[in-house]
Design a protein around this motif. Structure first.
Motif, mmCIF file in Angstrom:
data_model
loop_
_atom_site.group_PDB
_atom_site.id
_atom_site.type_symbol
_atom_site.label_atom_id
_atom_site.label_comp_id
_atom_site.label_asym_id
_atom_site.label_seq_id
_atom_site.Cartn_x
_atom_site.Cartn_y
_atom_site.Cartn_z
ATOM 1 N N GLU A 187 0.840 -1.191 0.000
ATOM 2 C CA GLU A 187 0.000 0.000 0.000
ATOM 3 C C GLU A 187 0.879 1.246 0.000
ATOM 4 O O GLU A 187 2.031 1.209 0.461
ATOM 5 N N ARG B 18 4.734 -3.618 -7.290
ATOM 6 C CA ARG B 18 3.811 -2.512 -7.520
ATOM 7 C C ARG B 18 3.318 -1.963 -6.185
ATOM 8 O O ARG B 18 3.167 -2.723 -5.228
ATOM 9 N N ILE C 181 0.025 -0.298 -4.699
ATOM 10 C CA ILE C 181 -1.366 -0.277 -5.141
ATOM 11 C C ILE C 181 -2.232 0.477 -4.135
ATOM 12 O O ILE C 181 -2.345 0.060 -2.976
ATOM 13 N N PRO C 182 -2.878 1.565 -4.548
ATOM 14 C CA PRO C 182 -3.826 2.239 -3.656
ATOM 15 C C PRO C 182 -4.931 1.274 -3.237
ATOM 16 O O PRO C 182 -5.333 0.394 -4.006
ATOM 17 N N ARG C 183 -5.430 1.439 -2.035
ATOM 18 C CA ARG C 183 -6.406 0.506 -1.473
ATOM 19 C C ARG C 183 -7.681 0.396 -2.314
ATOM 20 O O ARG C 183 -8.273 -0.682 -2.419
ATOM 21 N N ASP C 184 -8.100 1.499 -2.918
ATOM 22 C CA ASP C 184 -9.338 1.452 -3.703
ATOM 23 C C ASP C 184 -9.153 0.750 -5.041
ATOM 24 O O ASP C 184 -10.124 0.536 -5.778
ATOM 25 N N GLU C 185 -7.925 0.373 -5.386
ATOM 26 C CA GLU C 185 -7.662 -0.394 -6.604
ATOM 27 C C GLU C 185 -7.243 -1.833 -6.291
ATOM 28 O O GLU C 185 -7.068 -2.641 -7.204
ATOM 29 N N LEU C 186 -7.106 -2.140 -5.010
ATOM 30 C CA LEU C 186 -6.490 -3.405 -4.621
ATOM 31 C C LEU C 186 -7.360 -4.609 -4.961
ATOM 32 O O LEU C 186 -6.864 -5.615 -5.499
ATOM 33 N N LYS C 187 -8.636 -4.549 -4.674
ATOM 34 C CA LYS C 187 -9.498 -5.716 -4.925
ATOM 35 C C LYS C 187 -9.510 -6.077 -6.401
ATOM 36 O O LYS C 187 -9.371 -7.256 -6.767
ATOM 37 N N GLN C 188 -9.653 -5.069 -7.269
ATOM 38 C CA GLN C 188 -9.684 -5.349 -8.699
ATOM 39 C C GLN C 188 -8.341 -5.867 -9.198
ATOM 40 O O GLN C 188 -8.278 -6.799 -10.016
ATOM 41 N N THR C 189 -7.249 -5.290 -8.684
ATOM 42 C CA THR C 189 -5.916 -5.742 -9.109
ATOM 43 C C THR C 189 -5.678 -7.184 -8.686
ATOM 44 O O THR C 189 -5.182 -8.006 -9.471
ATOM 45 N N THR D 169 -7.701 -9.583 -10.795
ATOM 46 C CA THR D 169 -7.128 -9.701 -12.138
ATOM 47 C C THR D 169 -5.936 -10.649 -12.145
ATOM 48 O O THR D 169 -5.840 -11.552 -12.988
#
Length: 285
Positions: free
Chosen positions: A222, A261, A263-271, A274
């Motif tokens: 994070e 990488r 990863i900002p928390r609001d992008e973590l679930k999608q990343t 994927t």
């Protein structure tokens, strides 16, 4: 809007002898420790505990992290009843453990289990720095090892979210042994073809950094997380040099190749979903 709130609610403003100071109503408002902006607690929660002004990532409890990442009602916990004892008869250790259990509603500094991230079945271990500063003792090491073994048995990917002050001094060598035990279990998991992802959060230090936290097939973090082994002052005194201001931050480690990488928390679930879907057989969930 927030300014109007404080103007109207006069009872939240006090006037010391020299200058006026705003007090934050407990439970209703939160003040960012980085930029000092004041925001509604409900809005902060909706934003996954990220400051909308400066992007500061508030520390999450283990259960908050599980709630933000795993699909509703999908997470099933492993080994919840495991608790630490006092093998070395360290003074006041049991009393401190009991206080942390009462304060955090946790039995130990890590929660393990399996669930689904956007429909993808995953085994996870989530550390919580509120319990003995997330330190790794015998039970933490055992729970993580069992989670690794469950992931291997179930043929599922493994994600570990780290937050730790390092090895637990009250358990001495038994604590340090967990570094080797978790690392050996991960080697077996890797040899069996398992996927292991680490997500380092603030702080990840000491023996946790020097063992399983750094062994991921993907090593993520994070923003702004403190990540390192020895403390900054110890390193400066050892090498007799001043270190960069951003030393041991996730951004510094990314720049020097230790992370894949940030990863900002609001992008973590999608990343994560994927990456997990890419490595799932047939690319399916």
């Amino acid at each position: 809007m927030i300014k109007d709130f404080f103007v109207k609610k006069k009872k939240y403003v006090t006037i010391p002898s020299q200058k006026m100071k705003q007090e934050v109503p407990e439970g209703i408002m939160k003040k960012c420790p980085q930029c000092k902006k004041i925001m509604y607690a409900k809005e902060l929660k909706k934003n996954l505990y990220i400051c909308q002004s400066c992007g500061y990532h508030y520390p999450l409890t283990a259960y908050e992290r599980i709630e933000t990442l795993f699909d509703d009602d999908s997470f099933k916990e492993f080994d919840r009843e495991m608790v630490s004892e006092n093998p070395l008869n360290f003074p006041d250790y049991i009393e401190k453990l009991n206080k942390d259990r009462e304060k955090t509603d946790l039995n130990e500094a890590v929660i393990t289990g399996k669930g689904q991230i956007n429909g993808i079945k995953t085994v996870a271990a989530v550390m919580d720095s509120r319990f003995r500063m997330g330190s790794m003792g015998s039970v933490v090491g055992e729970k993580i090892t069992r989670a690794i073994e469950q992931a291997m048995k179930l043929k599922l990917p493994l994600v570990i979210f780290t937050a730790s002050g390092g090895a637990r001094m009250q358990e001495g060598m038994l604590s340090l042994m967990q570094m080797a035990k978790t690392s050996a279990a991960l080697k077996h998991f890797s040899d069996d073809g398992g996927l292991f992802i680490t997500v380092m959060t603030h702080p990840t230090t000491g023996g946790v950094t020097a063992s399983f936290a750094s062994l991921g097939d993907y090593n993520f973090a994070e923003p702004g997380a403190l990540i390192g082994f020895a403390g900054r002052r110890v390193i400066e005194q050892t090498i007799h040099e001043d270190l960069p201001e951003d030393f041991q931050t996730s951004e510094f480690l990314l720049k020097h190749g230790q992370l894949d990488r940030v990863i900002p928390r609001d992008e973590l679930k999608q990343t994560l979903s994927t990456v997990l879907s890419i490595h799932t057989e047939g690319g399916e969930k």
